[in-house]
Scaffold this active site. Structure first.
Site, mmCIF file in Angstrom:
data_model
loop_
_atom_site.group_PDB
_atom_site.id
_atom_site.type_symbol
_atom_site.label_atom_id
_atom_site.label_comp_id
_atom_site.label_asym_id
_atom_site.label_seq_id
_atom_site.Cartn_x
_atom_site.Cartn_y
_atom_site.Cartn_z
ATOM 1 N N TYR A 276 0.861 -1.193 0.000
ATOM 2 C CA TYR A 276 0.000 0.000 0.000
ATOM 3 C C TYR A 276 0.885 1.227 0.000
ATOM 4 C CZ TYR A 276 -3.240 3.606 1.516
ATOM 5 O OH TYR A 276 -3.987 4.758 1.583
ATOM 6 N N GLU B 73 -3.570 7.473 -4.189
ATOM 7 C CA GLU B 73 -3.473 6.193 -3.485
ATOM 8 C C GLU B 73 -3.237 5.054 -4.481
ATOM 9 O OE1 GLU B 73 -6.178 4.519 -0.006
ATOM 10 O OE2 GLU B 73 -6.981 3.976 -1.955
#
Ligand code: ADP
Ligand code: MG
Length: 419
Positions: free
Chosen positions: A139, A227
Site C-alpha cells: 500500500y 493512493e
C-alpha cells in the site's frame, strides 16, 4: 466530495466534537477521477502500470485484447469507488469470450461497493488490463496531512486490503513519512519504505521513482491524495501500480483545465452538484428529517440534537452566513427532492442576517415550492421576535419553536407521525 463527506458520516456515527471542528475547517470537496484517467496521469509522471485500455462496449473490449499482450486479461469496472474486487467489479478473464461476457455484464449496470452507499454507481466503461503475476501487494499513498501541515506518504507492507482495517488491527504495519517542502522527497526516505518491504537493488530505485513521481504529480496538479493499493512486486521483480485513485482539491481544480475535463458528473451525487450551483453546502444522508441551517458548526450541532431526540437527519445543509430568499427556496427544493424527508427543521441564527427577513424568505419558499410536509423553524438572534411573529401569523402552518431543543423534539415527533 470525499473527505468531508466521509467525515460527516463518521461524525454521525461516532458523534465526536473533534471531527465536527475538523469538518468546519475542511475547505472545499475533493474531485475524484476514474482509475484509467489516474493511470494515464501516472504514465506522464513515470509511474508504471500494466498495459490497459478503457472501453465502453463489450465489442470494443474484445478488440482491446488484440492490443494488450498476454492470454488472460483483467476486466475492471470504472466507478469512483474502491472495494470493487470484493463485489465482482474486478474480474480475471481467461480468454476473449470471457472478456466479452464480463464487460457486457458490467457496462450499463451499477456497482455497489463498501464505499458507494446502497444505490451504487453507474458503470459506463471498463478497463481491459494485462494480468500481472503478483508476488507481493503493498500500500502506498501520498496526501496532505493536516496534523503536520506537510505532504505525507503512508505505506504498508499489507497492501490490497482496507487501509483503515490495517491501521486499526496492526498499526505497526504502517510507516508514515513526512516530506519537508524545502527538500522534497529524499532518497533515504524512499529507502526506508523499500527496506520495510524487503525490496532489493533495482527495485529500490524503482520505488524511489514511483514516490518521486507521486509527489510531483500531487504538487503540480494540486491533488489532495494519490493512493496506489496495491502497488505490487511482480514475480519478475518489477514494481507496478495495479490500482490508482486520485482526489483533487476542489478549490484548486479551476487552475487545471486538463484535470477539470476529467470530471465525470455521472459518478457524483446529483443533489450535491445542484447545491454547489447555489453555493449551498449539501451532503445527502439517510434519515428522514431535512435540515436547513446557516453555518457548518450550527448544522453539526443541529444534527446532534436531532439524533439526541431520537430522529435521523436526511442531510447536512449549510445555507451560509448571508443567506437570502432565493437560497432558502433552492435549499427547500433540494431537501424536498429527497423522498425520505418526512419533516423539515430550519435552524437559523440571525447574526449577519435578520430573522424577520429569513422568516419572510421561509414563507415565500414554502409557498413557491408547495411544501406540504411539516416545517419547524427555530430563529434566534437579530429580530428573532419579529420573525417568530411573522411565522405564527402565517397560514402555512409553519411551527415557530421557542428554542432549539424544543424545535428538535417537535420535528422528530412530526416526522414520526407522518412516517
Ligand atoms: P479495488 O481496490 O477497487 O478492489 P483493485 O484495482 O485494487 O480494485 O483490484 C482488486 C484486486 O484485484 C487487486 O488487489 C489485485 O489483487 C487484483 N488485480 C487488479 N488488477 C490486476 C491485474 N492487472 N492483474 C492481476 N491482478 C489484478
Ligand atoms: Mg485497490
Amino acid at each position: 466530495m470525499w473527505v468531508s463527506l466521509k467525515l460527516v458520516r463518521i461524525y454521525l456515527n461516532s458523534q465526536t466534537i473533534i471531527l465536527a471542528l475538523f469538518i468546519s475547517s475542511v475547505a472545499g470537496e475533493p474531485m475524484n477521477i476514474h482509475e484509467y484517467q489516474a493511470k494515464q496521469l501516472f504514465q506522464a509522471y513515470g509511474i508504471p502500470s500494466p498495459q490497459s485500455k478503457q472501453v465502453t462496449t463489450a465489442t470494443a473490449a474484445v478488440l482491446a485484447t488484440n492490443e494488450i499482450a498476454g492470454n488472460a486479461w483483467v476486466v475492471k469496472a470504472q466507478v469512483h469507488a474502491g472495494g470493487r474486487g470484493k463485489v465482482g467489479g474486478v474480474k480475471v478473464a481467461k480468454n476473449s469470450d470471457e472478456v466479452k461476457q464480463f464487460a457486457a455484464e458490467m457496462i450499463g449496470n451499477r456497482l455497489v461497493t463498501k464505499q458507494t452507499g446502497e444505490k451504487g454507481l453507474p458503470i459506463e466503461s471498463v478497463l481491459i488490463e494485462a494480468t500481472s503475476a503478483i508476488k507481493c501487494e503493498f500500500y502506498l499513498s501520498v496526501l496532505v496531512d493536516r496534523a503536520s501541515e506537510r505532504v505525507m506518504f503512508v505505506s504498508s507492507i499489507a497492501g490490497g486490503m482496507d487501509i483503515e482495517a490495517i491501521a486499526k488491527d496492526s498499526p505497526e504495519k504502517i510507516i508514515s513519512i513526512i516530506i519537508d517542502p524545502a527538500a522534497g522527497v529524499q532518497s533515504y526516505q524512499c529507502r526506508r519504505v523499500a527496506f520495510s518491504w524487503s525490496l532489493q537493488g533495482a527495485q529500490i530505485r524503482a520505488l524511489e521513482k514511483v514516490m518521486k513521481g507521486m509527489y510531483q504529480l500531487l504538487l503540480e496538479k494540486d491533488a489532495s491524495q494519490i493512493e496506489i493499493n496495491p502497488l505490487i512486486e511482480t514475480e519478475e521483480g518489477d514494481i507496478i501500480a495495479l490500482d490508482a485513485k486520485i482526489n483533487f482539491d476542489d478549490n484548486a481544480v479551476a487552475l487545471h483545465p486538463d484535470i477539470l475535463q476529467l470530471r465525470d458528473e455521472g459518478q457524483e451525487d446529483e443533489k450535491e452538484n445542484k447545491a454547489q450551483l447555489y453555493d449551498l453546502n449539501y451532503i445527502t444522508l439517510d434519515g428522514s428529517i431535512g435540515c436547513m441551517v446557516n453555518g457548518a458548526g450550527l448544522a453539526m450541532a443541529t444534527m446532534d440534537l436531532v439524533k439526541l431526540k431520537g430522529g435521523a437527519p436526511a442531510n447536512f445543509l449549510d445555507v451560509g452566513g448571508g443567506t437570502n430568499t432565493e437560497k432558502v427556496c433552492e435549499a427547500f427544493k433540494l431537501i424536498l427532492s429527497d423522498s425520505n424527508v418526512k419533516a423539515v427543521l430550519v435552524n437559523i441564527f440571525g447574526g449577519i442576517v435578520q430573522c424577520d427577513i429569513i422568516a419572510k424568505g421561509i414563507l415565500t419558499a414554502v409557498d413557491e415550492v408547495h411544501v406540504t410536509i411539516p416545517v419547524v423553524v427555530r430563529l434566534e438572534g437579530t429580530n428573532a421576535e419579529k420573525g417568530r411573529e411573522l411565522l405564527n401569523n402565517s397560514d402555512f402552518g409553519v411551527v415557530a419553536a421557542d428554542n432549539l431543543a424544543s424545535a428538535a423534539e417537535q420535528v422528530v415527533a412530526l416526522a414520526k407521525a407522518v412516517a
